[in-house]
Design an enzyme around this catalytic site. Structure first.
Site, PDB file in Angstrom:
ATOM      1  N   CYS A   1       0.871  -1.178   0.000  1.00 43.39           N
ATOM      2  CA  CYS A   1       0.000   0.000   0.000  1.00 43.39           C
ATOM      3  C   CYS A   1       0.910   1.230   0.000  1.00 43.39           C
ATOM      4  CB  CYS A   1      -0.952  -0.008   1.192  1.00 43.39           C
ATOM      5  SG  CYS A   1      -0.120  -0.035   2.802  1.00 43.39           S
ATOM      6  N   THR A   2       0.371   2.389   0.273  1.00 38.94           N
ATOM      7  CA  THR A   2       1.143   3.630   0.139  1.00 38.94           C
ATOM      8  C   THR A   2       2.301   3.700   1.128  1.00 38.94           C
ATOM      9  OG1 THR A   2      -0.874   4.750  -0.547  1.00 38.94           O
ATOM     10  CG2 THR A   2       0.998   6.151   0.049  1.00 38.94           C
TER      11      THR A   2
END
Length: 312
Positions: free
Chosen positions: A178-179
């Site tokens: 994810c980020t």
């Protein structure tokens, strides 16, 4: 003056987290920081921005608190602060999982094996590996790892109900990303809970991967939750994979619809942005509360009229 933007999270129990949030907001304002921090009983999730001195003081204060001593900060040098205001809010979770019973996952007790960026890069192309993007649609539409599996997620809270779609990969090594890493802590824990035995997560997320592994094979840009909207990650073999929501032409630009009652995240080319005044559709251009489009597609949230529900 040079500024910095700090991205971080920490799963660590906070007693009286609601009061902590109020006190922490005052502290951040005293340093002259702007940003957005979520405080919950389970920990902190934040992005803050300010002068180098203010950011250094903030990191020192966080690390001085034994509850958050192991917090890792992803640091970006920026030309101007990445937010307009400072928000620090108490919520039930630092990332909303959609689970009614949050006791079934606890990232401090059980989560996927953390892979450092260089190890993730070495492992991601193995035949027995599946790369899983656990972010929302508007994020992975802008950019994702080559060959990554994506799920139809409006929000991360939709993830638990999508796990059954991954059943065919239970005998594979699952590499989640994810980020910044925070969603993977819960996503990987949930996969383990559902019988996936070999689960990993990209430690520090896409942002750290870009800094430490050059971003190789990350296609497109990475969506970030501040007024930069998107950042470059890949310095090795960059590409653009996103297309304009309106005309289909290739574009790396993401905006929020200028109609605050829509506020849809879309990728939009400059030509359509000008023609539609930063809106996602002709219908949105007629809304009386339409915000002026300055070419960026980023807006400070506008209060909704009484009786209306904000979608911002």
């Amino acid at each position: 003056m040079k500024y910095q933007t700090l991205l971080y999270y920490c799963y660590s129990h906070i007693a009286d987290a609601e009061q902590f949030a109020a006190d922490h907001l005052k502290f951040c304002k005293s340093l002259g920081l702007v940003g957005r921090i979520i405080v919950a009983d389970e920990g902190l999730n934040g992005t803050v921005s300010g002068s180098q001195e203010a950011c250094a003081a903030y990191m020192e204060a966080i690390h001085a608190d034994e509850r958050f001593a192991k917090t890792e900060f992803k640091i970006d040098n920026v030309e101007e602060p990445s937010f307009i205001k400072m928000h620090c809010r108490y919520k039930s979770e630092i990332v909303h999982s959609g689970l009614r019973d949050n006791s079934i996952i606890n990232p401090n007790e059980k989560t996927g094996k953390h892979l450092e960026p260089v190890d993730f890069m070495k492992m991601k192309d193995d035949e027995d590996v599946v790369i899983l993007d656990v972010r929302s649609n508007y994020e992975h539409n802008l950019g994702k790892f080559k060959n990554a599996i994506t799920l139809d997620l409006e929000n991360f809270r939709d993830f638990p109900e999508k796990i059954n779609e991954l059943a065919q990969y239970k005998d594979k090594k699952i590499l989640t990303y994810c980020t910044g890493g925070i969603k993977c802590e819960k996503a990987s824990a949930l996969l383990l809970h559902h019988g996936f035995n070999d689960v990993y997560q990209l430690h520090g997320g896409i942002i750290k991967y870009g800094k430490e592994a050059g971003g190789k094979d990350f296609e497109g840009k990475c969506y970030v939750f501040d007024n930069r909207i998107a950042v470059d990650v890949n310095q090795v073999n960059p590409s653009v994979v996103s297309v304009c929501y309106n005309c289909g032409t290739t574009t790396p630009k993401m905006i929020n619809c200028a109609n605050p009652e829509c506020n849809e995240h879309i990728t939009q080319c400059d030509a359509c942005g000008e023609e539609l005044q930063g809106c996602c559709s002709v219908a949105c251009t007629t809304n009386p509360r339409k915000r002026p489009y300055d070419g960026t597609g980023y807006y400070v949230k506008v209060p909704q009229p009484i009786g209306k529900v904000s979608l911002a």
